[in-house]
Design an enzyme around this catalytic site. Structure first.
Site, mmCIF file in Angstrom:
data_model
loop_
_atom_site.group_PDB
_atom_site.id
_atom_site.type_symbol
_atom_site.label_atom_id
_atom_site.label_comp_id
_atom_site.label_asym_id
_atom_site.label_seq_id
_atom_site.Cartn_x
_atom_site.Cartn_y
_atom_site.Cartn_z
ATOM 1 N N GLU A 112 -12.519 5.744 25.924
ATOM 2 C CA GLU A 112 -11.692 4.937 25.022
ATOM 3 C C GLU A 112 -12.541 3.915 24.266
ATOM 4 O OE1 GLU A 112 -7.260 4.605 26.637
ATOM 5 O OE2 GLU A 112 -8.689 4.009 28.166
ATOM 6 N N GLU A 132 -6.960 9.978 33.373
ATOM 7 C CA GLU A 132 -6.121 8.959 34.017
ATOM 8 C C GLU A 132 -4.861 9.509 34.677
ATOM 9 O OE1 GLU A 132 -8.239 6.425 30.832
ATOM 10 O OE2 GLU A 132 -7.677 8.513 31.171
#
Length: 689
Positions: A112, A132
């Site tokens: 990210e 995740e």
């Protein structure tokens, strides 16, 4: 005890190399993040630093967020403070480019952070992914928004929902990384890439605002619907994959910052949207009927008011036609059609407005008429009813001048056709309450519109930045270029139609009315062509009259008018100008720039005055409201890809030859001098919001 740090080394070429050090996988602990923020603050403030490269120590970029850090997260930390306040507003929107140099792993929060950078260089064997969901959480630092914009929606869903990682070589093929190189050349390659971005030799991409890899909205909905079904089949009682899909959808449908965005003093002060059950529309023309259509399609009760039975019947018939077209396309059943239509009722007075939660005025651009309507609404509507106007140009303060309810007057500017176009421009004055804005943002989402919140001025954000568009085209015609060639060039650039065909479609009455507003508000930078007025005087008013810039058959098919030159000659004579040999030799690219650079210039003024919060809002607005080609990223994104100095120099040269219409504004001039992005923030700018 401190857990993890970052270090910064400034090279002789002006690149700051920031290295994450937190063995064994260089995870993002709170200490690492704090150190990273300090390094960035220093790098962005130092004049000897041109660009930034972010990497990790000992052959590992970053293994993601340290889960243990969640337990120690400050209790008063604002939602999204990392993803918005630092990664998006500082790193991504910085006036200096960042490049991620990825080796080993870039997982979860590590990827990210890399996606926030303006480019990514990787080794072929590096592992990249957002795993995740296997931990029971969703990507929380913008990955749900950036990954689909870099690799496409289907691949992004696959990577997130399966927690699948890919190698650097595949990431390069997909567009997630910009180049692959060996580990021993990685940092040097990244530094060279960063300098080339700084020097405008490579594009300066912000992944959050890219749209070229996204499909159209209907396809988006189909892809996400299928993904939801698959996720539910795989694990019926597991919610986080569904939440992840919903967040992705929210970002695409409502704009890339929808899950991240805060509007100061509006969406960040804890207000909850009030429930809107019943809406009223004043005016059943094309716009009013379109607004009514989208409301009943989304199950709102709607009252449509007109001044007499004939106009009311015409308005209701327009709504029926809109719904019937959906039946023909298979998007509504006959039963659905009847149910939706039952939500609509007509009115010739305001009696049925007494229990409405929102009124949207959609009459002609007549200031006196609008003032009278809002004065009347006060007498009939309850004290919490929202008074919205669909005006496209008129100052809201003037519209609400004769009321005592300026705190609930707001602009709800739909784009035609209102039941099709996905943008809703929400306009607030200094008087408009934050609650009203929150309510309208919520309404926009419920009717599947993308809202942007802007300040109040003539033309607001969208129409104001585009008012030079038609004027620049008219300027070129007066100085010798062909109407039809201009339209052809602009459609080849990617617009759905050229400025003259668009004028025919909208109708000259609207164009003349709005043009007067711009002449009054921005006289020093308006080009006053007489061509439109000349056409109206000869009963050519656009497509509705079967003749305007084009002529139309009984099926509304446009054709060139071989006799159109006589109108141009008359306009040229009235303006006292002659054909310019230099302009008549313009290339197609020159024509595009001469028409769109004044739009960019006005968009810069809109930002400088605080009418829009950020350049990305104007990019979204230009695509969804005006049809600017999405693969070019929006007006400001496109201009930034060319460079502020390039745009400034062109406008400056034209202004010396052709006057104030092309004069570059100070906002653009500053960024040209500094070599900064047009999206770079300016200290001291006061927001109108």
């Amino acid at each position: 005890m401190a857990r993890g740090i970052t270090t910064m080394e400034v090279r002789a070429d002006g690149v700051a190399v920031i290295t994450i050090i937190n063995p064994p996988v260089n995870a993002l602990s709170l200490d690492v993040i704090a150190s990273l923020q300090r390094n960035y603050a220093e790098a962005l403030s130092r004049n000897d630093i041109k660009a930034i490269v972010l990497t990790g120590s000992k052959g590992r970029f970053c293994g993601g967020f340290d889960i243990a850090a969640f337990e120690n997260k400050p209790k008063n930390e604002k939602p999204g403070s990392m993803s918005i306040d630092f990664l998006t507003d500082i790193v991504e929107d910085a006036h200096k480019p960042s490049v991620a140099a990825i080796d080993g792993i870039a997982l979860g929060g590590g990827l990210e952070v890399a996606m926030v950078c303006h480019a990514r260089i990787s080794t072929p064997s590096a592992q990249l992914g957002l795993p995740e969901l296997q931990l029971g959480i969703i990507p929380g630092m913008g990955g749900t928004q950036r990954l689909p914009r870099l690799v496409g929606l289907p691949k992004a869903l696959e990577m997130m929902l399966t927690s699948k990682t890919i190698k650097g070589k595949m990431a390069h093929e997909l567009g997630l990384v910009d180049a692959v190189t060996s580990a021993n050349k990685l940092v040097n390659t990244a530094c060279s890439w960063a300098l080339e971005i700084f020097e405008k030799k490579k594009p300066w991409f912000k992944s959050l605002h890219r749209t070229d890899r996204l499909p159209d909205l209907e396809e988006v909905k189909d892809i996400l619907k299928f993904a939801r079904v698959q996720a539910e089949m795989k694990a019926a009682n597991v919610q986080h994959p569904i939440v992840c899909i919903d967040v992705i959808k929210e970002g695409i449908i409502s704009g890339p910052r929808a899950g991240l965005m805060k509007i100061p003093n509006i969406t960040n002060i804890g207000l909850t949207a009030r429930k809107i059950k019943k809406a009223a529309i004043v005016g059943g023309g094309l716009m009013g009927s379109g607004i009514a259509t989208i409301l009943i399609l989304n199950n709102f009760n709607v009252v449509l008011k007109e001044v007499n039975e004939q106009f009311l019947s015409a308005g209701i018939n327009r709504i029926k036609v809109n719904l019937q077209s959906l039946v023909r396309k298979g998007q509504l059943t006959e039963e659905d059609y009847e149910k939706k239509l039952s939500l609509l009722c007509g009115a010739l007075d305001y009696e049925q407005f007494r229990d409405t939660d929102v009124v949207i005025e959609a009459v002609i651009e007549d200031m006196v008429l609008k003032q009278q309507i809002f004065s009347d609404l006060e007498k009939y509507c309850h004290h919490n009813c929202i008074f919205a106007t669909n005006t496209s140009t008129i100052d809201l303060n003037i519209i609400g001048q004769k009321t005592a309810s300026q705190d609930r007057i707001v602009g709800a500017h739909f784009f035609s056709p209102a039941h099709v176009m996905s943008l809703l421009e929400i306009v607030c004055t200094h008087h408009t309450s934050s609650q009203v804005i929150v309510d309208l943002i919520d309404l926009a989402k419920k009717i599947q519109k993308t809202p942007i919140v802007v300040g109040n001025c003539t033309g607001f954000a969208v129409n104001r930045m585009f008012f030079p568009y038609a004027q620049a085209a008219s300027f070129l015609v007066d100085y010798g270029l062909d109407v039809y060639h201009i339209d052809h060039v602009i459609t080849q650039f990617g617009m759905p139609m050229g400025p003259f065909r668009l004028a025919d479609l909208v109708g000259f009455g609207v164009a003349i009315a709005t043009r007067k507003q711009y002449y009054q508000s921005y006289p020093e930078r308006s080009y006053k062509s007489m061509l439109l007025q000349i056409l109206v005087e000869d009963n050519r008013t656009g497509e509705s009259s079967c003749k305007g810039f084009y002529v139309y058959d009984d099926k509304r098919k446009a054709s060139r008018d071989p006799d159109f030159g006589k109108y141009i000659e008359k306009s040229r004579n009235m303006a006292g100008v002659m054909q310019d040999p230099k302009l008549m030799k313009l290339t197609d690219n020159d024509i595009v720039e001469m028409i769109f650079f004044p739009v960019v210039n006005e968009a810069c003024r809109v930002l400088d005055e605080g009418i829009a919060l950020k350049a990305s809002d104007l990019d979204v607005a230009s695509i969804m409201g005006m049809g600017f080609p999405s693969y070019r990223g929006g007006v400001m994104f496109w201009a930034d890809s060319l460079g502020a100095k390039y745009v400034y120099d062109k406008l400056d040269a034209w202004s010396k030859d052709y006057g104030e219409f092309f004069r570059p504004c100070e906002y653009l001039a500053v960024r040209a001098r500094q070599g900064a992005s047009l999206a770079a923030k300016v200290d001291g700018v006061k927001s109108r919001l």
